[in-house]
Enzyme design. Structure first.
Site, PDB file in Angstrom:
ATOM      1  N   SER A 195       0.823  -1.200   0.000  1.00 34.65           N
ATOM      2  CA  SER A 195       0.000   0.000   0.000  1.00 34.65           C
ATOM      3  C   SER A 195       0.870   1.269   0.000  1.00 34.65           C
ATOM      4  CB  SER A 195      -0.933  -0.101   1.205  1.00 34.65           C
ATOM      5  OG  SER A 195      -1.774   0.990   1.340  1.00 34.65           O
TER       6      SER A 195
ATOM      7  N   HIS B  21      -7.292  -5.475  -0.596  1.00 29.22           N
ATOM      8  CA  HIS B  21      -6.136  -4.756  -0.066  1.00 29.22           C
ATOM      9  C   HIS B  21      -5.487  -5.444   1.141  1.00 29.22           C
ATOM     10  CE1 HIS B  21      -3.936  -1.078  -0.616  1.00 29.22           C
ATOM     11  NE2 HIS B  21      -3.942  -0.853   0.676  1.00 29.22           N
TER      12      HIS B  21
ATOM     13  N   ASP C 249      -9.327  -5.240  -4.995  1.00 29.07           N
ATOM     14  CA  ASP C 249      -8.655  -4.249  -4.161  1.00 29.07           C
ATOM     15  C   ASP C 249      -9.239  -2.867  -4.431  1.00 29.07           C
ATOM     16  OD1 ASP C 249      -6.852  -2.525  -2.915  1.00 29.07           O
ATOM     17  OD2 ASP C 249      -5.187  -3.904  -3.234  1.00 29.07           O
TER      18      ASP C 249
END
Ligand SMILES: *[C@@H]1O[C@H](CO)[C@@H](O)[C@H](O)[C@H]1NC(C)=O
Ligand SMILES: *[C@@H]1O[C@H](CO)[C@@H](O)[C@H](O)[C@H]1NC(C)=O
Length: 376
Positions: free
Chosen positions: A178, A349, A316
Site C-alpha cells: 500500500s 487490499h 482491491d
C-alpha cells in the site's frame, strides 16, 4: 457532519494532514501519546521463538523511528555464518510494523522471510504507534504532525535504508504494502535509494488514484476497518459486526477529527499523476515549490534495471486495477527480465497482509523473486 465512506478514503490517502488541515491532528495526537505498549519484538516476535532487536533510527528532520530486526530463523544456530540478505518490510497507511505479525507465526511474512534465510528489518513510519517521538517536538504539539507522505519519501525511507545498508554492508530487498509501495516508487523515481536497493516487491501498489472514487466507498472502508481497529486500540470493536456507517460515525465523532475538513485533503493526489503534496492554493504551492501546482513524481524515471515484483488484486478497492494498469504503463520501458507482475483475481487490499492463504499465493512468490539470481 458531512462524512461518508469517501471521506474515509481521503483520510487514508491524505495520511496525515499538513498544516492547512492541522485541525485533524487530534486523530493521532491525543490518545496514543500516553499509550504504553510493549515493543513489537516482545509482543509479536520473541514469543514465537525468534530473536528480535528493537532499534531506533533518527531521520534528518528529527523523528525517531522504531525499527525491529529479526536476524535469523526460528531455532537457527547462531554462528553458522552465512551472509544473509537484508529485507526491509514497509507497512501501509495508518498501520504500523505490527500489521505484518497479526496472523499465526507460520503465516507472517517477516517470520517466513527469517526462516528462509533473510535478515529482516521491520520499518515503522513517523506518527505510528511505535514511532511517535522526535528529538525536540512532542506529539501533543501540532508541529509534530506537520508533514505528509512526501516526508516519508524525503526522510523516513532514506533513514531506514541508510541504517540497514550501513549495518549490513549489503544491497537491500524491499517489501512494501500500500503506502509502502507508493513511497518506494516515488523515491526510485527521484533516483533515491536506487544505489542501495537490490530488488523491490510491491504488494497492492498505489501510484495512480484516478479510478479510486468509483471503486471505493463501502469496500474500502470495510477493508480498512480492521486496520483502524488496530490503530485505535479498540480491541472489543468487531469490524465485521458493525455497519460501515456506524464505524464512520464513531470515527468522525472522535475528538479532533473534522470529517468535513478531510474532504479537502484528497488533493494530495492529482488525477492521473502522482504528485507531491498540494497546498491547495497556488500561492502556498508557489511558496513551497516555486510552482503553482505541486511537482509530480514521474514514475517513468524509475531506473529500468531495478528488479521489481508487483502483485495486485482484482478486489482491491484502494489499488484499483485501472490504476495499476496506469502504473504498469509508466513502467513499460522497464527491462523485461527485471519486472514481474502477479494478478490475483480474488485479492483485496488487506489480504496481502492478513490473508490466510497469503503465504502460498503471495509470500512464496516473493521469496522466489528475492532468490532469483539478479545480475545487478
Ligand atoms: C508547518 O511547516 C511549515 C513549513 O513547511 C510552516 O510554515 C508552518 O508554520 C508549520 N505549521 C505548524 C503548525 O507547525
Ligand atoms: C516523464 O518522463 C518521461 C521520460 O523521462 C517523459 O517522456 C514524460 O513526458 C514525463 N511525464 C511527465 C508528465 O512529465
Amino acid at each position: 457532519m458531512g462524512f461518508s465512506a469517501l471521506t474515509l478514503s481521503f483520510l487514508l490517502l491524505a495520511f496525515v494532514p499538513h498544516q492547512l488541515h492541522a485541525s485533524n491532528h487530534g486523530l493521532f495526537g491525543t490518545k496514543y501519546v500516553t499509550t504504553n505498549v510493549d515493543g513489537i519484538c516482545t509482543s509479536s516476535v520473541i514469543v514465537h521463538g525468534y530473536k528480535c532487536q528493537e532499534l531506533e533510527v533518527t531521520t534528518k528532520d528529527g523523528y525517531i523511528l522504531s525499527l525491529q530486526r529479526i536476524p535469523e530463523g526460528r531455532g537457527e544456530v547462531s554462528g553458522t555464518w552465512t551472509k544473509k540478505q537484508p529485507v526491509i518490510i514497509q507497512h501501509g497507511v495508518l498501520v504500523d510494523g505490527m500489521t505484518w505479525l497479526l496472523n499465526p507465526p507460520e503465516q507472517d511474512l517477516p517470520l517466513i522471510l527469517a526462516d528462509n534465510g533473510f535478515d529482516v528489518w521491520i520499518a515503522n513510519t513517523r506518527g505510528t504507534r511505535y514511532s511517535r517521538r522526535h528529538i525536540s517536538l512532542d506529539p501533543s504539539n501540532p508541529a509534530f504532525w506537520n508533514w505528509s507522505w512526501d516526508e516519508l519519501v524525503a526522510y523516513d525511507l532514506p533513514a531506514v535504508f541508510d541504517y540497514v545498508f550501513k549495518e549490513t554492508g549489503q544491497k537491500i530487498n524491499y517489501v512494501g504494502h500500500s503506502l509502502g509501495t507508493l513511497i518506494a516508487l516515488a523515491s526510485f523515481s527521484e533516483g533515491k535509494l536506487v544505489n542501495q536497493v537490490k530488488s523491490a516487491a510491491l504488494l497492492s501498489p498505489i501510484a495512480y488514484l484516478s479510478h479510486m472514487n468509483t471503486a471505493l466507498g463501502v469496500v474500502a472502508a470495510k477493508t480498512f476497518v480492521g486496520e483502524f481497529t488496530t490503530l485505535f486500540g479498540l480491541a472489543e470493536f468487531n469490524p465485521r459486526g458493525i455497519p460501515v456507517n456506524a464505524f464512520l460515525h464513531s470515527l468522525c465523532a472522535y475528538p479532533g477529527i473534522d470529517c468535513y475538513d478531510l474532504l479537502t485533503a484528497l488533493t494530495a493526489v492529482r488525477d492521473g499523476f502522482l504528485s507531491k503534496f498540494n497546498y491547495v492554493t497556488p500561492t502556498y504551492n508557489y511558496m513551497h515549490y516555486g510552482e503553482l501546482f505541486p511537482p509530480i513524481y514521474n514514475l517513468s524515471n524509475i531506473p529500468h534495471d531495478i528488479p521489481i515484483f508487483i502483485s495486485y488484486g482484482g478486489k482491491d478497492a484502494l489499488s484499483d486495477v485501472h490504476d495499476v494498469v496506469n502504473l504498469l504503463d509508466s513502467l513499460k520501458f522497464h527491462d523485461v527480465d527485471k519486472l514481474s507482475v502477479q494478478f490475483i483475481k480474488d485479492y483485496a487490499h488487506a489480504d496481502y497482509i492478513m490473508g490466510i492463504n497469503a503465504r502460498d499465493i503471495v509470500y512464496n512468490v516473493v521469496l522466489a523473486f528475492f532468490n532469483r539470481p539478479f545480475n545487478i
